[in-house]
Motif scaffolding. Structure first.
Motif, PDB file in Angstrom:
ATOM      1  N   ARG A 154       2.036   8.602   1.190  1.00  0.00           N
ATOM      2  CA  ARG A 154       2.682   7.773   0.167  1.00  0.00           C
ATOM      3  C   ARG A 154       2.525   8.454  -1.181  1.00  0.00           C
ATOM      4  O   ARG A 154       1.448   8.935  -1.512  1.00  0.00           O
ATOM      5  CB  ARG A 154       2.004   6.413   0.073  1.00  0.00           C
ATOM      6  CG  ARG A 154       2.416   5.458   1.100  1.00  0.00           C
ATOM      7  CD  ARG A 154       1.635   4.135   0.898  1.00  0.00           C
ATOM      8  NE  ARG A 154       2.096   3.144   1.823  1.00  0.00           N
ATOM      9  CZ  ARG A 154       1.810   3.128   3.109  1.00  0.00           C
ATOM     10  NH1 ARG A 154       1.038   4.054   3.612  1.00  0.00           N
ATOM     11  NH2 ARG A 154       2.293   2.187   3.900  1.00  0.00           N
ATOM     12  N   GLY A 155       3.602   8.454  -1.939  1.00  0.00           N
ATOM     13  CA  GLY A 155       3.571   9.070  -3.260  1.00  0.00           C
ATOM     14  C   GLY A 155       3.807  10.565  -3.254  1.00  0.00           C
ATOM     15  O   GLY A 155       3.981  11.164  -4.307  1.00  0.00           O
TER      16      GLY A 155
ATOM     17  N   TRP B  34      17.391  18.302  -6.377  1.00  0.00           N
ATOM     18  CA  TRP B  34      17.072  17.081  -5.643  1.00  0.00           C
ATOM     19  C   TRP B  34      15.666  17.187  -5.091  1.00  0.00           C
ATOM     20  O   TRP B  34      15.263  18.232  -4.570  1.00  0.00           O
ATOM     21  CB  TRP B  34      18.047  16.870  -4.484  1.00  0.00           C
ATOM     22  CG  TRP B  34      19.381  16.371  -4.934  1.00  0.00           C
ATOM     23  CD1 TRP B  34      20.503  17.120  -5.165  1.00  0.00           C
ATOM     24  CD2 TRP B  34      19.742  15.014  -5.186  1.00  0.00           C
ATOM     25  NE1 TRP B  34      21.539  16.304  -5.562  1.00  0.00           N
ATOM     26  CE2 TRP B  34      21.106  15.003  -5.577  1.00  0.00           C
ATOM     27  CE3 TRP B  34      19.056  13.794  -5.124  1.00  0.00           C
ATOM     28  CZ2 TRP B  34      21.787  13.839  -5.900  1.00  0.00           C
ATOM     29  CZ3 TRP B  34      19.735  12.634  -5.443  1.00  0.00           C
ATOM     30  CH2 TRP B  34      21.081  12.658  -5.835  1.00  0.00           C
ATOM     31  N   LYS B  35      14.923  16.081  -5.197  1.00  0.00           N
ATOM     32  CA  LYS B  35      13.579  15.984  -4.637  1.00  0.00           C
ATOM     33  C   LYS B  35      13.540  14.784  -3.684  1.00  0.00           C
ATOM     34  O   LYS B  35      14.433  13.943  -3.704  1.00  0.00           O
ATOM     35  CB  LYS B  35      12.547  15.803  -5.752  1.00  0.00           C
ATOM     36  CG  LYS B  35      12.407  17.015  -6.649  1.00  0.00           C
ATOM     37  CD  LYS B  35      11.368  16.803  -7.720  1.00  0.00           C
ATOM     38  CE  LYS B  35       9.992  17.047  -7.180  1.00  0.00           C
ATOM     39  NZ  LYS B  35       8.935  17.001  -8.221  1.00  0.00           N
ATOM     40  N   PHE B  36      12.477  14.718  -2.902  1.00  0.00           N
ATOM     41  CA  PHE B  36      12.261  13.624  -1.957  1.00  0.00           C
ATOM     42  C   PHE B  36      10.869  13.078  -2.187  1.00  0.00           C
ATOM     43  O   PHE B  36       9.910  13.838  -2.366  1.00  0.00           O
ATOM     44  CB  PHE B  36      12.389  14.147  -0.525  1.00  0.00           C
ATOM     45  CG  PHE B  36      12.102  13.120   0.518  1.00  0.00           C
ATOM     46  CD1 PHE B  36      13.043  12.166   0.860  1.00  0.00           C
ATOM     47  CD2 PHE B  36      10.877  13.107   1.177  1.00  0.00           C
ATOM     48  CE1 PHE B  36      12.773  11.203   1.833  1.00  0.00           C
ATOM     49  CE2 PHE B  36      10.604  12.162   2.151  1.00  0.00           C
ATOM     50  CZ  PHE B  36      11.555  11.216   2.472  1.00  0.00           C
ATOM     51  N   LYS B  37      10.755  11.742  -2.202  1.00  0.00           N
ATOM     52  CA  LYS B  37       9.461  11.100  -2.404  1.00  0.00           C
ATOM     53  C   LYS B  37       9.233  10.049  -1.329  1.00  0.00           C
ATOM     54  O   LYS B  37      10.111   9.234  -1.054  1.00  0.00           O
ATOM     55  CB  LYS B  37       9.412  10.428  -3.773  1.00  0.00           C
ATOM     56  CG  LYS B  37       8.105   9.712  -4.062  1.00  0.00           C
ATOM     57  CD  LYS B  37       8.111   9.088  -5.433  1.00  0.00           C
ATOM     58  CE  LYS B  37       6.776   8.414  -5.707  1.00  0.00           C
ATOM     59  NZ  LYS B  37       6.742   7.808  -7.039  1.00  0.00           N
ATOM     60  N   VAL B  38       8.053  10.056  -0.728  1.00  0.00           N
ATOM     61  CA  VAL B  38       7.645   9.005   0.194  1.00  0.00           C
ATOM     62  C   VAL B  38       7.110   7.858  -0.661  1.00  0.00           C
ATOM     63  O   VAL B  38       6.214   8.061  -1.483  1.00  0.00           O
ATOM     64  CB  VAL B  38       6.551   9.492   1.172  1.00  0.00           C
ATOM     65  CG1 VAL B  38       6.087   8.356   2.065  1.00  0.00           C
ATOM     66  CG2 VAL B  38       7.057  10.662   2.001  1.00  0.00           C
ATOM     67  N   VAL B  39       7.659   6.648  -0.491  1.00  0.00           N
ATOM     68  CA  VAL B  39       7.251   5.514  -1.314  1.00  0.00           C
ATOM     69  C   VAL B  39       6.298   4.599  -0.539  1.00  0.00           C
ATOM     70  O   VAL B  39       5.162   4.399  -0.926  1.00  0.00           O
ATOM     71  CB  VAL B  39       8.470   4.733  -1.848  1.00  0.00           C
ATOM     72  CG1 VAL B  39       8.025   3.518  -2.660  1.00  0.00           C
ATOM     73  CG2 VAL B  39       9.366   5.652  -2.677  1.00  0.00           C
ATOM     74  N   GLY B  40       6.766   3.970   0.543  1.00  0.00           N
ATOM     75  CA  GLY B  40       5.900   3.118   1.356  1.00  0.00           C
ATOM     76  C   GLY B  40       5.499   1.809   0.709  1.00  0.00           C
ATOM     77  O   GLY B  40       4.432   1.281   1.009  1.00  0.00           O
ATOM     78  N   GLN B  41       6.332   1.249  -0.172  1.00  0.00           N
ATOM     79  CA  GLN B  41       6.009  -0.009  -0.852  1.00  0.00           C
ATOM     80  C   GLN B  41       6.549  -1.196  -0.074  1.00  0.00           C
ATOM     81  O   GLN B  41       7.745  -1.304   0.160  1.00  0.00           O
ATOM     82  CB  GLN B  41       6.597  -0.012  -2.267  1.00  0.00           C
ATOM     83  CG  GLN B  41       6.310  -1.296  -3.012  1.00  0.00           C
ATOM     84  CD  GLN B  41       6.964  -1.319  -4.390  1.00  0.00           C
ATOM     85  OE1 GLN B  41       7.516  -0.347  -4.856  1.00  0.00           O
ATOM     86  NE2 GLN B  41       6.894  -2.463  -5.037  1.00  0.00           N
TER      87      GLN B  41
END
Length: 189
Positions: free
Chosen positions: A8-9, A165-172
């Protein structure tokens, strides 16, 4: 770019690391021993501005609206590769400039009335594949162990960082499902 599980994050540069990357497939894997839960899971994609606010109701891509108005984001009717419950194709070159963030979410359809929660999942992962060759570029850690009573989940987002472009894992997680997710992204009912 090695496909090791991101927490996450965690962020990954996509187009900076892979300059020839013009499109991606975002795959969402959700699994539970409860068939009723899996049958009621919905994956949606929200096209947002730089403040992470939805551009309009037409910028929500899901089973009832399979493409964005400009056709740059499309939810596939059938996953191209096994292991994913849903897949979303994104043509990075054609995403309109007013779209800064592409947010991938999952929620339980009718979950509140049936006493189901995302805490019943044994797996919740998101990954990014190269649209041209299906090579896995990024994969999240399993987000399921941290879930309990939530009925909605922001899995990840593709976002612009300057020209890249970027990718982010959020998991909220959200206790109030899709209503809470949409509210936080500027859509009022």
């Amino acid at each position: 770019m090695a496909a090791r599980p991101m927490p996450r994050g965690g962020n990954a540069n996509l187009t900076r690391e892979i300059p020839h990357l013009t499109g991606v497939v975002v795959g969402v894997a959700l699994a539970s021993p409860e068939t009723v839960l899996v049958d009621n899971l919905v994956v949606a994609t929200l096209l947002c501005d730089d403040a992470t606010q939805l551009l309009s109701r037409e910028h929500v891509v899901f089973f009832n609206q399979l493409t964005s108005p400009d056709l740059s984001v499309a939810q596939l009717e059938k996953a191209r590769s096994s292991g994913d419950l849903e897949q979303i194709e994104v043509d990075l070159r054609d995403v309109p400039p007013e779209v800064s963030r592409i947010v991938v979410v999952a929620y339980i359809n009718e979950g509140l009335g049936h006493r189901r929660s995302l805490g019943q999942l044994r797996e919740a992962r998101v990954r990014v594949l190269d649209l041209a060759g299906d090579d896995e570029l990024v994969v999240s850690e399993n987000l399921a162990p941290a879930l309990s009573t939530e009925t909605g989940l922001v899995l990840a987002e593709l976002y612009r960082n300057g020209p890249h472009w970027k990718f982010k894992v959020v998991g909220q997680g959200y206790a109030d499902g899709i209503a809470g997710i949409l509210r936080d992204h500027g859509l009022r009912s």
